[in-house]
Design a protein around this motif. Structure first.
Motif, PDB file in Angstrom:
ATOM      1  N   GLU A  41      48.982  35.892  45.967  1.00 58.41           N
ATOM      2  CA  GLU A  41      48.151  36.348  44.851  1.00 58.41           C
ATOM      3  C   GLU A  41      48.166  37.867  44.668  1.00 58.41           C
ATOM      4  O   GLU A  41      47.795  38.358  43.606  1.00 58.41           O
ATOM      5  N   ASP A  42      48.596  38.608  45.688  1.00 59.92           N
ATOM      6  CA  ASP A  42      48.606  40.076  45.565  1.00 59.92           C
ATOM      7  C   ASP A  42      49.904  40.617  44.949  1.00 59.92           C
ATOM      8  O   ASP A  42      50.039  41.814  44.738  1.00 59.92           O
ATOM      9  N   THR A  43      50.854  39.734  44.703  1.00 67.96           N
ATOM     10  CA  THR A  43      52.153  40.196  44.201  1.00 67.96           C
ATOM     11  C   THR A  43      52.060  40.567  42.724  1.00 67.96           C
ATOM     12  O   THR A  43      51.399  39.877  41.951  1.00 67.96           O
ATOM     13  N   SER A  44      52.733  41.633  42.362  1.00 64.16           N
ATOM     14  CA  SER A  44      52.782  42.032  40.954  1.00 64.16           C
ATOM     15  C   SER A  44      53.893  41.272  40.245  1.00 64.16           C
ATOM     16  O   SER A  44      55.057  41.345  40.638  1.00 64.16           O
ATOM     17  N   ILE A  45      53.555  40.547  39.199  1.00 63.33           N
ATOM     18  CA  ILE A  45      54.567  39.797  38.461  1.00 63.33           C
ATOM     19  C   ILE A  45      55.554  40.762  37.793  1.00 63.33           C
ATOM     20  O   ILE A  45      56.720  40.444  37.604  1.00 63.33           O
ATOM     21  N   VAL A  46      55.081  41.962  37.474  1.00 64.48           N
ATOM     22  CA  VAL A  46      55.964  42.960  36.860  1.00 64.48           C
ATOM     23  C   VAL A  46      57.050  43.379  37.861  1.00 64.48           C
ATOM     24  O   VAL A  46      58.226  43.464  37.514  1.00 64.48           O
TER      25      VAL A  46
ATOM     26  N   LYS B  84      53.839  33.166  30.697  1.00 64.98           N
ATOM     27  CA  LYS B  84      52.806  32.597  31.576  1.00 64.98           C
ATOM     28  C   LYS B  84      51.872  33.658  32.161  1.00 64.98           C
ATOM     29  O   LYS B  84      50.805  33.325  32.669  1.00 64.98           O
ATOM     30  N   PHE B  85      52.314  34.917  32.152  1.00 64.79           N
ATOM     31  CA  PHE B  85      51.492  35.994  32.746  1.00 64.79           C
ATOM     32  C   PHE B  85      51.315  37.127  31.746  1.00 64.79           C
ATOM     33  O   PHE B  85      51.305  38.300  32.120  1.00 64.79           O
ATOM     34  N   ARG B  86      51.208  36.768  30.485  1.00 67.57           N
ATOM     35  CA  ARG B  86      51.170  37.756  29.399  1.00 67.57           C
ATOM     36  C   ARG B  86      50.077  38.807  29.609  1.00 67.57           C
ATOM     37  O   ARG B  86      50.309  40.000  29.452  1.00 67.57           O
ATOM     38  N   GLU B  87      48.895  38.335  29.988  1.00 67.06           N
ATOM     39  CA  GLU B  87      47.773  39.280  30.130  1.00 67.06           C
ATOM     40  C   GLU B  87      48.064  40.336  31.190  1.00 67.06           C
ATOM     41  O   GLU B  87      47.716  41.505  31.020  1.00 67.06           O
ATOM     42  N   GLU B  88      48.698  39.899  32.271  1.00 66.29           N
ATOM     43  CA  GLU B  88      48.998  40.863  33.333  1.00 66.29           C
ATOM     44  C   GLU B  88      49.998  41.917  32.846  1.00 66.29           C
ATOM     45  O   GLU B  88      49.868  43.103  33.175  1.00 66.29           O
ATOM     46  N   PHE B  89      50.984  41.490  32.078  1.00 66.58           N
ATOM     47  CA  PHE B  89      51.952  42.449  31.527  1.00 66.58           C
ATOM     48  C   PHE B  89      51.257  43.441  30.588  1.00 66.58           C
ATOM     49  O   PHE B  89      51.498  44.647  30.651  1.00 66.58           O
ATOM     50  N   GLU B  90      50.407  42.911  29.713  1.00 65.92           N
ATOM     51  CA  GLU B  90      49.722  43.796  28.748  1.00 65.92           C
ATOM     52  C   GLU B  90      48.824  44.790  29.466  1.00 65.92           C
ATOM     53  O   GLU B  90      48.795  45.975  29.136  1.00 65.92           O
ATOM     54  N   GLU B  91      48.109  44.270  30.457  1.00 66.41           N
ATOM     55  CA  GLU B  91      47.217  45.118  31.245  1.00 66.41           C
ATOM     56  C   GLU B  91      48.020  46.214  31.963  1.00 66.41           C
ATOM     57  O   GLU B  91      47.644  47.383  31.996  1.00 66.41           O
ATOM     58  N   TYR B  92      49.134  45.810  32.522  1.00 66.87           N
ATOM     59  CA  TYR B  92      50.004  46.740  33.256  1.00 66.87           C
ATOM     60  C   TYR B  92      50.483  47.856  32.326  1.00 66.87           C
ATOM     61  O   TYR B  92      50.418  49.045  32.664  1.00 66.87           O
ATOM     62  N   ILE B  93      50.942  47.457  31.144  1.00 72.18           N
ATOM     63  CA  ILE B  93      51.469  48.445  30.193  1.00 72.18           C
ATOM     64  C   ILE B  93      50.347  49.407  29.766  1.00 72.18           C
ATOM     65  O   ILE B  93      50.555  50.615  29.701  1.00 72.18           O
ATOM     66  N   ARG B  94      49.175  48.827  29.542  1.00 74.70           N
ATOM     67  CA  ARG B  94      48.030  49.645  29.084  1.00 74.70           C
ATOM     68  C   ARG B  94      47.612  50.650  30.165  1.00 74.70           C
ATOM     69  O   ARG B  94      47.453  51.830  29.905  1.00 74.70           O
ATOM     70  N   THR B  95      47.450  50.166  31.385  1.00 73.13           N
ATOM     71  CA  THR B  95      46.907  51.044  32.423  1.00 73.13           C
ATOM     72  C   THR B  95      47.973  51.946  33.041  1.00 73.13           C
ATOM     73  O   THR B  95      47.657  52.972  33.624  1.00 73.13           O
ATOM     74  N   ARG B  96      49.245  51.554  32.911  1.00 74.77           N
ATOM     75  CA  ARG B  96      50.307  52.321  33.553  1.00 74.77           C
ATOM     76  C   ARG B  96      50.813  53.460  32.667  1.00 74.77           C
ATOM     77  O   ARG B  96      51.617  54.266  33.113  1.00 74.77           O
TER      78      ARG B  96
END
Lengths: 175, 437
Positions: free
Chosen positions: B334-339, B419-431
């Motif tokens: 669960e700690d792995t980054s899908i990105v 399947k992990f769209r939110e994580e990608f969007e969040e990553y792009i936003r915060t990164r």
């Protein structure tokens, strides 16, 4: 390295004899291209440009055909002025290994042997390169040293790898 | 049900000197080839394999018997190429078979050669598998010395030579026509099909290319019979005439964040969760699952809520994956980054694209560049749309490339982003504006 044999040829008599032994296995001479390149690299730790011409002559091919084949494959080392070290270390950075610390391991191995990724130590002993999946994911994170796969998790594992390599007691033979 | 399963393909694993001919014979080895030669014509052996509904274990799942039947009837020369160029990330079952039970592999090759009337078999083995190469070479020599290879095997009309041929480090040579080109001494560029290898393969002759595990299954079909094979796995859906079923045993390789990574033999159709929890010892450090690659990197990702999916030839498509692939299961906690995972996936395929087809050559490189942009905090949310557009445009399935490498590059992208769209969007936003290594 431009070490030439006494006959002034890279493709030695022994290599030619070996290739002649293998020839009946295939209906074409071109099929001996990879075996010939392997023989040359095992001996010189690189593929000297002159050897390309000699292999082409021996197999009745154009040098461009041998060169075309050689440059396609990742295992052939193409810089004759800086050939592979006596030991080639591949550090797997494919997903299963990188999940278990493979990326960090590449840096640790490089540091331990005093080389940059892709580089060869000054004494010509070791070349360290990143690799794609080595097909040994149950041993992740792992390295491949002259054909032997070793799991390297701890600093002690890395020390042991270093010692074995210094003692020359590492590697697998294909035969 | 799988609890009672008794391994067949891995039955000799752990037996002392399992690689030796005398040990293999003492455990019933080489009885299947004897049976084939004495009791069956080559055509009957082909028919048995057709009836067993054995599907290729190398990735595509093509019916093995049908592949053999495609050989032209009037052929004079036939070649058998054994695909041991096992390079799909996460996959190592062929290596386990070759290193621990090389005679099982050879017996499978012999039966396939008899069935297809091949007199020459090449084992194309990946460069990195040095130990497997040595062990197989010794086993081949033992077999010649015992009259199991060469002319008039076991006193019959059947003759066969088996040769090992080393690859040189190219993922694409696992594609069957890439393998053929490479065996001919050329760059491993896959061929346009047709003609298929059965009609015009290596050295322009009729050729069968089979995976190591597939051939081991053939040996056991001869030993134990078609009904035994059909009794294992997942039957075809009677309401779906296109479902070919998932019969027989399968070697599942489990790696990544699990307590007991390894190769497990189970009936086809074991649920992913059962494989991870009951066999691979669950996720390390008591953590939960973030995602799973169910069949080698090319197949894409399962999400944690999809883990009850059976690992067979038809169920994985239903959850958006490309297929069963090599059945190599890579587990991410669960700690792995899908990105980060997708970044590595794109790096791999950009590196391994052979460069022959423009959509694959350019597309895999573009996808890798976009993942670099995302990781470097330079991406816009709209980059995800570009990523998906590329992924949907490259490969055999959209019809733009010669081989399936691009499909394999696209599926991790499609499944990860969708399947992990939110994580990608969040990553792009915060990164945004933050650089990582």
């Amino acid at each position: 390295m431009s070490e030439q044999t006494s006959t002034g040829r890279y493709l030695t008599e022994a290599m030619r004899q070996k290739l002649n032994e293998l020839a009946p296995r295939y209906p074409t001479k071109q099929a001996l291209t990879l075996p010939a390149l392997h023989l040359v690299q095992d001996r010189y730790r690189c593929i000297p440009p002159e050897a390309i011409v000699e292999i082409a002559e021996f197999l009745e091919l154009a040098p461009a055909q041998v060169l075309d084949t050689m440059t396609f494959y990742g295992s052939f080392f193409r810089t004759p002025d800086a050939p592979l070290g006596q030991f080639r270390i591949w550090v797997c950075r494919s997903l299963p290994c990188s999940l278990c610390g493979g990326e960090e391991l590449l840096h640790k191995v490089c540091h331990r042997f005093g080389v940059e990724p892709g580089g060869t130590s000054q004494d010509g002993k070791v070349t360290v390169e990143p690799a794609e999946c080595l097909g040994a994911c149950e041993l992740a994170p792992c390295v491949w040293v002259n054909g032997e796969v070793v799991k390297v998790t701890t600093d002690a594992d890395l020390d042991q790898l270093y010692e074995r390599l210094q003692a020359g007691a590492i590697g697998e033979s294909a035969q | 049900m799988t609890r009672d399963y008794e391994p067949v393909l891995l039955a000799n694993l752990g037996v002392p000197d399992s690689h030796r001919l005398d040990v293999y014979r003492s455990r019933g080895g080489y009885q299947a080839i004897e049976k084939a030669l004495r009791q069956h014509t080559p055509e009957e052996v082909v028919e048995l394999v057709v009836q067993s509904k054995l599907r290729g274990r190398g990735g595509a799942g093509f019916p093995c018997g049908m592949k053999w039947k495609f050989l032209p009837k009037d052929r004079t020369v036939t070649y058998l190429c054994v695909n041991a160029d096992e390079s799909e990330p996460g996959t190592f079952n062929n290596r386990i078979l070759m290193e621990n039970d090389p005679h099982q592999v050879l017996e499978g090759i012999m039966i396939a050669a008899y069935a297809t009337r091949a007199q020459t078999a090449y084992i194309y083995i990946r460069y990195e598998y040095v130990r497997a190469h040595r062990i197989l070479q010794q086993a081949i020599q033992e077999a010649y010395d015992a009259g199991l290879l060469g002319r008039n095997i076991l006193g019959t009309e059947f003759s066969l030579d088996i040769y090992l041929h080393r690859g040189a480090g190219a993922y694409i040579c696992g594609e069957e026509t890439g393998l053929i080109e490479s065996l001919e001494g050329k760059r491993g560029w896959p061929r346009t099909k047709p003609p298929y290898p059965a009609v015009e393969g290596v050295f322009r002759k009729p050729t069968v290319v089979n995976n190591v595990e597939t051939l081991c299954c053939v040996k056991h079909i001869l030993d134990r019979g078609v009904d035994w094979f059909l009794s294992i796995g997942v039957p075809a859906d009677p309401n779906n005439p296109r479902d070919l079923g998932s019969y027989g045993p399968k070697l599942y390789c489990v790696s990544g964040h699990v307590n007991r990574p390894g190769c497990y033999e189970l009936p086809l159709g074991v649920p992913c969760r059962e494989l991870i929890e009951d066999y691979a010892g669950g996720v390390r450090n008591g953590k939960g699952v973030k995602a799973v690659i169910p069949g080698g990197l090319s197949m894409g990702f399962l999400r944690a809520d999809e883990l009850d999916t059976p690992l067979d030839f038809s169920s994985l498509q239903k959850v958006g994956c490309l297929g069963l692939g090599t059945a190599a299961v890579v587990v991410f906690d669960e700690d792995t980054s899908i990105v980060d995972i997708l970044h590595r996936s794109c790096r791999f395929f950009a590196h391994e694209s052979c460069g022959q087809c423009t959509p694959c050559r350019e597309g895999t490189a573009w996808m890798y560049r976009i993942l670099n942009r995302i990781r470097n905090g330079e991406a816009e949310p709209s980059d995800l749309e570009i990523l998906l557009e590329i992924a949907d445009s490259i490969g055999i399935i959209p019809g733009t490339t010669i081989c399936g490498l691009a499909d394999g590059a696209a599926w991790p992208v499609k499944t990860a982003v969708r399947k992990f769209r939110e994580e990608f969007e969040e990553y792009i936003r915060t990164r945004k504006g933050v650089t990582v290594g």
